[in-house]
Motif scaffolding. Structure first.
Motif, PDB file in Angstrom:
ATOM      1  N   SER A 264       0.839  -1.197   0.000  1.00 25.53           N
ATOM      2  CA  SER A 264       0.000   0.000   0.000  1.00 25.53           C
ATOM      3  C   SER A 264       0.875   1.248   0.000  1.00 25.53           C
TER       4      SER A 264
ATOM      5  N   ARG B 181       0.495   5.043   1.524  1.00 27.51           N
ATOM      6  CA  ARG B 181      -0.387   5.830   2.401  1.00 27.51           C
ATOM      7  C   ARG B 181      -0.025   7.306   2.336  1.00 27.51           C
TER       8      ARG B 181
ATOM      9  N   ASP C 263      -1.149  11.259   3.770  1.00 32.08           N
ATOM     10  CA  ASP C 263      -1.947  11.897   4.841  1.00 32.08           C
ATOM     11  C   ASP C 263      -2.554  13.234   4.412  1.00 32.08           C
TER      12      ASP C 263
ATOM     13  N   PHE D 228      -3.561  13.228  -2.190  1.00 32.29           N
ATOM     14  CA  PHE D 228      -4.152  11.914  -2.479  1.00 32.29           C
ATOM     15  C   PHE D 228      -5.031  11.989  -3.735  1.00 32.29           C
TER      16      PHE D 228
ATOM     17  N   ARG E 194      -3.368   0.702  -5.048  1.00 33.31           N
ATOM     18  CA  ARG E 194      -2.695   0.540  -3.752  1.00 33.31           C
ATOM     19  C   ARG E 194      -2.688   1.821  -2.917  1.00 33.31           C
ATOM     20  N   LEU E 195      -3.233   2.908  -3.464  1.00 37.02           N
ATOM     21  CA  LEU E 195      -3.241   4.188  -2.738  1.00 37.02           C
ATOM     22  C   LEU E 195      -4.267   4.167  -1.607  1.00 37.02           C
ATOM     23  N   GLN E 196      -3.865   4.679  -0.437  1.00 36.74           N
ATOM     24  CA  GLN E 196      -4.780   4.770   0.705  1.00 36.74           C
ATOM     25  C   GLN E 196      -4.624   6.151   1.350  1.00 36.74           C
ATOM     26  N   LEU E 197      -5.750   6.729   1.733  1.00 36.25           N
ATOM     27  CA  LEU E 197      -5.702   8.009   2.446  1.00 36.25           C
ATOM     28  C   LEU E 197      -5.603   7.713   3.941  1.00 36.25           C
ATOM     29  N   TYR E 198      -4.553   8.229   4.579  1.00 34.17           N
ATOM     30  CA  TYR E 198      -4.358   7.998   6.021  1.00 34.17           C
ATOM     31  C   TYR E 198      -5.143   9.040   6.817  1.00 34.17           C
ATOM     32  N   LYS E 199      -6.031   8.583   7.726  1.00 31.67           N
ATOM     33  CA  LYS E 199      -6.870   9.523   8.480  1.00 31.67           C
ATOM     34  C   LYS E 199      -6.645   9.403   9.983  1.00 31.67           C
TER      35      LYS E 199
ATOM     36  N   ILE F  35       1.590  10.787  10.519  1.00 29.31           N
ATOM     37  CA  ILE F  35       2.011   9.569   9.815  1.00 29.31           C
ATOM     38  C   ILE F  35       3.507   9.274  10.016  1.00 29.31           C
TER      39      ILE F  35
ATOM     40  N   TYR G 229       5.167   5.621  11.830  1.00 27.89           N
ATOM     41  CA  TYR G 229       6.140   4.709  11.215  1.00 27.89           C
ATOM     42  C   TYR G 229       7.590   5.052  11.583  1.00 27.89           C
TER      43      TYR G 229
END
Length: 364
Positions: free
Chosen positions: A186, A188, A190, A195, A212-217, A222, A226
């Protein structure tokens, strides 16, 4: 701004702080009949630079190496425009195929691209990730690249010298184009704005990667989640600790980068030779990763802990080469010298992480 026959180079003002550098070998010349036109190769005599360019002349140039340290950007007058599957060489008629594609597939791929290019001409190089592409995908890429070149030519007649005519994709788009592979789970992001932009770009050019793109909420930043800031701090430090208790000391100088391997607190379980061998093997993995993380280029000298057994030396060298094979940047590693040092080079195209994020201490 200056032509220097003694260095067979010219300095060109492209609107940056320092003048950029054009060497005679990077001046595009049309080849004799029957040979593809290209930047002059070392096998043929070069036309002296003073007979090809003059002070005050306006040229269309492409930056092939960013400014690094005290050196200005390096330029070429042979234009190449990178697409997702192909690289377009508008001044050429030659069809090339990436060396990473197996030799037995190259002729068939070359013929396919030749048929798609047709009478419109222009040179193309097929990139590695185009190996399994459909004709439609290649056709779309060719159309996109030709449109880009038309836009560049049009801008060059309209805009004054020192204008930017074309720029590569943004950092985010380059990540999607160059770094996403089968193993990527993925991506991610933010920022809602970034995005949405990247999703639109991905859907048009790279649908598989866009999935594979995901918006981190999440609540936590972020980078905190990590431990990115810790990793960056570690990638800027001189000392890199190894899991076994050994450590590396990395020093960057103007001429080269040195990496020193030490056993530190690692005393091993069996004997002294095994302790050294295990530390060096672990160091080989860590060094390859640090070169990528820090984007270190140029000459690199590695001082592994001295090994008395030649089979240990060969195993450490094999491990280093295996880890370097994962690097997208071209690397070359020699053998151990008579002093037990290992010399290697890594192609330098951009500034290292330390040059990008740090500045010289005024007190030192």
């Amino acid at each position: 701004s200056r032509v220097l026959p003694g260095m067979q180079s010219a300095f060109i003002d492209i609107g940056l702080e320092r003048a950029a550098f054009l060497h005679v070998a990077d001046v595009w010349q049309r080849q004799p009949e029957g040979e593809p036109p290209q930047v002059a190769r070392s096998s043929q005599p070069l036309v002296p630079i003073e007979k090809q360019v003059f002070e005050g002349q306006s040229l269309m140039v492409q930056v092939v190496k960013d400014p690094i340290g005290t050196k200005g950007a390096r330029l070429s007058t042979q234009i190449s425009i990178a697409g997702r599957l192909l690289v377009f060489l508008p001044q050429d008629d030659h069809i090339g195929v990436s060396q990473k594609i197996p030799a037995e597939q190259r002729d068939a791929l070359r013929a396919r691209v030749q048929a798609l290019v047709g009478a419109a001409g222009g040179g193309f190089i097929l990139r590695t990730n185009a190996e399994d592409s459909s004709d439609q995908e290649l056709q779309d890429d060719i159309a996109y690249l030709r449109k880009t070149w038309t836009r560049i030519k049009e801008a060059s007649t309209r805009l004054p010298p020192k204008s930017l005519l074309h720029e590569d994709l943004t950092l985010l788009q380059r990540v999607l184009r160059d770094l996403v592979g089968e193993a990527t789970q993925s991506i991610r992001i933010d920022s809602r704005e970034q995005f949405d932009k990247l999703l639109a770009f991905g859907k048009e050019f790279m649908p598989k990667a866009a999935e594979r793109l995901q918006l981190y909420k999440g609540e936590r930043p972020i980078f905190d989640l990590y431990n990115i800031d810790e990793e960056i701090a570690r990638a800027l430090g001189r000392r890199v600790d190894l899991k076994s208790g050994g450590y590396l000391i990395i020093d960057q100088t103007e001429a080269l980068t040195t990496v020193d391997v030490n056993t530190g607190g690692y005393v091993g379980a069996r004997n002294f030779d095994e302790t050294i061998f295990k530390t060096n093997l672990e160091a080989a993995q860590a060094i390859a990763r640090q070169l990528r993380l820090r984007n270190l280029g140029g000459i690199i000298i590695v001082d592994f802990i001295d090994m008395s057994r030649s089979d240990h030396q060969e195993a450490v060298l094999a491990e280093l080469r295996k880890q370097l094979a994962r690097d997208r940047v071209k690397t070359q590693a020699g053998g151990f010298s008579s002093l037990g040092l290992l010399e290697m080079t890594r192609k330098r195209t951009r500034e290292s992480l330390a040059h990008m994020l740090c500045e010289p201490c005024p007190s030192c």
